[in-house]
Design a protein around this motif. Structure first.
Motif, PDB file in Angstrom:
ATOM      1  N   THR A  22       0.819  -1.214   0.000  1.00 18.61           N
ATOM      2  CA  THR A  22       0.000   0.000   0.000  1.00 18.61           C
ATOM      3  C   THR A  22       0.857   1.270   0.000  1.00 18.61           C
ATOM      4  OG1 THR A  22      -0.034   0.161   2.420  1.00 18.61           O
ATOM      5  CG2 THR A  22      -1.763  -1.188   1.376  1.00 18.61           C
ATOM      6  N   GLY A  23       2.168   1.100   0.137  1.00 21.55           N
ATOM      7  CA  GLY A  23       3.045   2.263   0.237  1.00 21.55           C
ATOM      8  C   GLY A  23       3.408   2.596   1.668  1.00 21.55           C
ATOM      9  N   THR A  24       2.701   1.967   2.609  1.00 20.65           N
ATOM     10  CA  THR A  24       2.985   2.160   4.035  1.00 20.65           C
ATOM     11  C   THR A  24       3.354   0.804   4.617  1.00 20.65           C
ATOM     12  OG1 THR A  24       1.351   3.913   4.123  1.00 20.65           O
ATOM     13  CG2 THR A  24       2.001   2.935   6.227  1.00 20.65           C
ATOM     14  N   PRO A  25       4.446   0.729   5.376  1.00 20.53           N
ATOM     15  CA  PRO A  25       4.841  -0.590   5.882  1.00 20.53           C
ATOM     16  C   PRO A  25       3.825  -1.156   6.869  1.00 20.53           C
ATOM     17  CG  PRO A  25       6.194   1.143   6.871  1.00 20.53           C
ATOM     18  CD  PRO A  25       5.363   1.804   5.805  1.00 20.53           C
ATOM     19  N   VAL A  26       3.394  -2.373   6.619  1.00 20.18           N
ATOM     20  CA  VAL A  26       2.468  -3.060   7.515  1.00 20.18           C
ATOM     21  C   VAL A  26       3.140  -4.345   7.975  1.00 20.18           C
ATOM     22  CG1 VAL A  26       0.191  -4.091   7.783  1.00 20.18           C
ATOM     23  CG2 VAL A  26       0.497  -2.130   6.263  1.00 20.18           C
ATOM     24  N   ASP A  27       3.328  -4.440   9.274  1.00 17.04           N
ATOM     25  CA  ASP A  27       3.976  -5.614   9.843  1.00 17.04           C
ATOM     26  C   ASP A  27       2.892  -6.633  10.152  1.00 17.04           C
ATOM     27  OD1 ASP A  27       5.634  -7.367  11.057  1.00 17.04           O
ATOM     28  OD2 ASP A  27       5.940  -6.188  12.883  1.00 17.04           O
ATOM     29  N   SER A  28       2.562  -7.443   9.172  1.00 18.48           N
ATOM     30  CA  SER A  28       1.448  -8.373   9.355  1.00 18.48           C
ATOM     31  C   SER A  28       1.628  -9.592   8.472  1.00 18.48           C
ATOM     32  CB  SER A  28       0.125  -7.686   9.019  1.00 18.48           C
ATOM     33  OG  SER A  28      -0.110  -7.762   7.635  1.00 18.48           O
TER      34      SER A  28
END
Ligand SMILES: [Ca+2]
Ligand SMILES: [Ca+2]
Ligand SMILES: [Ca+2]
Ligand SMILES: [Ca+2]
Length: 456
Positions: A170-176
């Motif tokens: 999405t352009g934003t880091p997601v730690d998932s």
């Protein structure tokens, strides 16, 4: 505002593997000839009984002698020889091989990587079986971290050592866990080419079992990656080298990604190329970026990130038998690629190439056609493209760093070493390379020297 889509998956995962079930001897098994006592009247029935009792696998029942041949281990053969129905057991005679190079079971020969580990032809072609870790011998693991900036990597694949990651799609880091879902399959395949485990199952990579970080940049639905996603990825990789944890440092980042671009020689400051700026910063922090040249049979100078001088760019050559010499037909699991212009031991028909002096200085070649690799869900398949030549070089670089021959945290030196070793190997043994390499260039297309994993 979201950036425009710049990334495209290079090289579709095209050929699903048709896998007829073929019995393949386990690595510690050999063929034995079993001669039965004269009084045994039914050798076929006896073979079945003795297999069940001692663990062999009968191959042929003979008429000329009262006996049969079977695959088994030495211990099984010794136990079998003591059975009262058996006269004697001998190993099948093996004639000396004229070629001193080990002959691994190649994936096209094995047909089914799930039953017993095979060595992909592309890995065999760059002599990965002769490296310090001896890819394909069933043991050994490499400890240097590789980031796969791609469609995600399936964490549950048994042949991969996926240890971490981030979803930047999405352009934003997601730690998932979304970092480890790979809907498209491309990133999982790339990871296997670089780092599939040397465990006797599936396939094996150049840097077997190397810790893989899944840095997801492709949107599952659109199949493309935004500028923002790639900047997020480069940032995340950079941060691993700047934080307090030395264990997570990304040494090599594979980018089998490409879109229209240019190198302004100023890390994107002049032409406002934010991906270039981000990659330059990440290289300064100590990560080697390896980029696929692209599959348009065109100058890679128009492809980003391949054209950036700060990355090590990988073209594709084609090989179908794991050997030099142009002796094989262009057959990939039964599919004839000759009509696409494919030939054994020649530059791949689709591969981009360098033309400018600057691009030549950061370009090497690796096999990219009919690669056998991993797909989500414990699946193996074959595919072609510079997407799959790049991770061979990523794996070679990780191996070079792991052995200490290449310095950790100095991507410029590592990239130069990979190129220098390839150049030296090709110059010393000109038969090693391929038609289109710098010793036998076709027109002004510079594909680079064929990388040599055996150097590490
Ligand atoms: Ca090994
Ligand atoms: Ca394996
Ligand atoms: Ca760190
Ligand atoms: Ca060949």
């Amino acid at each position: 505002m979201r950036g425009s889509a710049v990334g495209a998956v290079i090289g579709a995962v095209a050929l699903a593997l048709a896998v007829p079930s073929v019995a393949v001897a386990a690595p510690d098994e050999a063929r034995y000839l079993v001669v039965l006592q004269d009084g045994v009247a039914d050798p076929a029935g006896a073979a079945t009984d003795l297999d069940r009792q001692y663990g062999g696998e009968t191959e042929s029942v003979y008429g000329a002698v009262n006996g049969y041949s079977a695959a088994m281990t030495q211990a099984e053969a010794e136990a079998l020889a003591a059975d009262p129905a058996v006269a004697y057991v001998v190993t099948d005679g093996e004639f000396a091989r004229l070629n001193s190079e080990p002959l691994p079971v190649s994936c096209q020969q094995a047909l089914n990587p799930v039953e017993a580990q095979c060595v992909p032809e592309d890995l065999d072609r760059i002599d990965g079986e002769l490296s310090s870790t001896a890819s394909g011998d069933g043991t050994g693991a490499v400890g240097t971290n590789i980031a796969v900036i791609d469609t995600g990597v399936d964490r549950s694949h048994p042949d991969l050592n996926v240890v971490g990651g981030v979803d930047c799609s999405t352009g934003t880091p997601v730690d998932s866990p979304s970092a480890f879902s790979d809907v498209i399959g491309h990133g999982t395949f790339v990871a296997g080419v670089a780092a599939a485990r040397d465990d006797g199952l599936g396939v094996v990579g150049v840097a077997p079992g190397a810790p893989v970080y899944s840095v997801k940049v492709f949107d599952d639905a659109t199949g493309s990656a935004s500028n923002a996603a790639i900047v997020c990825a480069a940032d995340w990789v950079t941060q691993t080298r700047l934080d307090d944890d030395p264990a997570n440092d990304i040494a090599v980042a594979n980018m089998s990604i490409g879109g229209p671009g240019a190198d302004d020689q100023q890390c994107g400051q002049a032409n406002q190329d934010v991906m270039h700026t981000a990659i330059c910063r990440s290289v300064l922090a100590g990560t080697l970026y390896v980029a696929a040249a692209g599959n348009s049979a065109a100058d890679l100078g128009g492809v980003a990130p391949a054209t950036y001088d700060e990355v090590l760019t990988v073209t594709a050559m084609s090989d179908y038998d794991g050997r030099p010499g142009a002796l094989a037909g262009p057959l990939c699991y039964g599919t004839d690629l000759g009509s696409a212009g494919e030939r054994d031991d020649a530059a791949a028909s689709y591969s981009n190439f360098a033309t400018t002096e600057r691009d030549r200085l950061h370009t090497v070649a690796a096999p990219g056609t009919c690669a056998t690799g991993t797909l989500p869900g414990n699946v193996y398949a074959a595919a072609s493209g510079t997407s799959f030549s790049a991770p061979l070089v990523s794996g070679a670089a990780a191996l070079c760093i792991d052995t200490g021959l290449c310095p950790q945290g100095d991507p410029r030196t590592t990239g130069a070493r990979i190129q220098a070793d390839a150049s030296a190997a090709n110059t010393a043994d000109q038969a090693y390379g391929f038609e289109g390499d710098p010793l036998r260039m076709v027109a002004d297309r510079y594909y680079g020297y064929l990388v040599r994993a055996a150097a590490y």
